[in-house]
Design an enzyme around this catalytic site. Sequence first.
Site, PDB file in Angstrom:
ATOM      1  N   HIS A 197       1.171  -0.893   0.312  1.00  0.00           N
ATOM      2  CA  HIS A 197       0.131   0.216   0.291  1.00  0.00           C
ATOM      3  C   HIS A 197       1.279   1.231  -0.046  1.00  0.00           C
ATOM      4  CE1 HIS A 197      -3.667  -3.003   1.349  1.00  0.00           C
ATOM      5  NE2 HIS A 197      -2.645  -3.397   1.539  1.00  0.00           N
ATOM      6  N   HIS A 205      -8.069  -8.275  -0.401  1.00  0.00           N
ATOM      7  CA  HIS A 205      -7.759  -8.393   0.771  1.00  0.00           C
ATOM      8  C   HIS A 205      -8.861 -10.099   1.498  1.00  0.00           C
ATOM      9  CE1 HIS A 205      -4.929  -5.740   0.479  1.00  0.00           C
ATOM     10  NE2 HIS A 205      -4.619  -5.878   1.653  1.00  0.00           N
ATOM     11  N   GLU A 210      -7.135 -12.830   6.154  1.00  0.00           N
ATOM     12  CA  GLU A 210      -6.067 -12.016   7.309  1.00  0.00           C
ATOM     13  C   GLU A 210      -6.534 -11.982   8.761  1.00  0.00           C
ATOM     14  OE1 GLU A 210      -3.543  -8.215   8.151  1.00  0.00           O
ATOM     15  OE2 GLU A 210      -5.682  -8.014   7.646  1.00  0.00           O
ATOM     16  N   ASP A 218       3.646  -4.850   2.372  1.00  0.00           N
ATOM     17  CA  ASP A 218       2.556  -4.695   2.994  1.00  0.00           C
ATOM     18  C   ASP A 218       2.586  -2.881   3.162  1.00  0.00           C
ATOM     19  OD1 ASP A 218      -0.510  -4.789   3.519  1.00  0.00           O
ATOM     20  OD2 ASP A 218      -0.348  -5.618   5.623  1.00  0.00           O
ATOM     21  N   ASP A 219       3.004  -2.485   4.542  1.00  0.00           N
ATOM     22  CA  ASP A 219       2.956  -1.384   4.956  1.00  0.00           C
ATOM     23  C   ASP A 219       4.160  -1.235   5.526  1.00  0.00           C
ATOM     24  OD1 ASP A 219      -0.203  -0.183   4.478  1.00  0.00           O
ATOM     25  OD2 ASP A 219      -0.151  -1.982   4.903  1.00  0.00           O
TER      26      ASP A 219
END
Length: 335
Positions: free
Chosen positions: A19, A197, A200, A278-279
Site C-alpha cells: 500500500h 484482502h 487476514e 504490506d505497509d
Amino acid sequence: METLIELSQKMPKTELHLHIEGTFEPEQMFAIAQRNKVSLKYNTVEELKAAYQFTNLQDFLDLYYQGMSVLLHEVDFYDLTMAYLKKVHSENVVHVEIFFDPQGHLSRGVSFETQIKGIYNALKDAETQWGMTSKLIMSFLRHLSEESAFETLELAKPYLNWIDAVGLDSSEVGHPPEKFLNVFEASKKLGLKVTAHAGEEGPPDYVWQAIEQIGVDRIDHGNRALEDDKLINEIKQRNLTLTVCPLSNLKLCVVDDMKDHPIKRMLALNLHATVNSDDPAYFGGYMNDNYQSLIKNTKITKEELFQLAKNGILGSWMADQQKEHHLKELNTLFA
C-alpha cells in the site's frame, strides 16, 4: 558459501502486496506536513515514531488515515511513491504491484487526477531510471459502501490505461467480499484484474467469497485459508497466488510469534505463497527485512527461499518475457 540472508538480498524480487500510503516514513510525513502546513497530533518526529507502535488493525488504520491527511498535491504523491521505489530498488526489487486508496483522499477533497498523476509519474520514472516495472492496483475501502466504490470506479475511467487491477482493503471483519460483488463485476468488464484482502483477520468464508463470488485473480494474505482443507484444495486447483506479509502479520498479531508463521506450511502444501511488506513504514520493514525475519525465525531452507522468490515472479502480472528474464537471473544466482 553465501548465507541465505545474502542470497535473499541479492535475488531479484517482486513486491505484489504494497500500500503506497503505508510507505510513509515518519520523517517524510512530518516534512510534507510542514510543507503543506498541515498540523499533525505530534510535535516532533520522535513523537510520531512512538505512535507507530500499535496492537491491532484498527489502531494502525487510525494512524494510516491521519498520515494520508498530509497528501494534498501531485508532488506529494510523487515524492511518497518515489521514496518507496528508491528504497526497494536498493533491495533488488525488480517489479512492484502497488495499491492506492483513492477514497481516502477523495473524502478530503483531493482529486483522483492529483493522486494518480503523482503515483503514475513516479512509477514511470523508476522504469526509465532503473528498468523497474510496475502495475497499479486501485483499492476500494471495504468499510465504505459499494455505492462509494462505484463512484470511484467512475472517476477512474479516464485513467484506465494506467490502472491494471482493483483490490479490496481496510477493516476486514464485518465487511465481506460479497458486499462488493457488483463493483467487481463492473471492473472485470472494463478489463481490470481483481484481487481482495481475505483471510487476514476475517474467516475462511471470506476467502471462499473472494474466490467463488468475486472470482479473484489473486488473494491478498489468505492465512486463515489454512483452517479449511477443502479451501486449500480449491486455491491449488485455481492456481491462485497468496500475497503473504510476514512482518505485517506479526505487527497486527495475526501471528503471535514469527517462529509460528504459516508460510512454511503454505509451501509444504504447494500453495503459491509470496513474500511482501504490506505497509513497511508501519510494520517494521521492507522486502529484505521480511525475508531476513523468515530466515532467522522460521528456518526456511535455500529451496524454500528460491520457491518464494520464484512464486513472486510467476504470481505477478508482468509480461511473460519479463518473467522469463527474471527467472533466468534467479536460477543463475541459486545455481
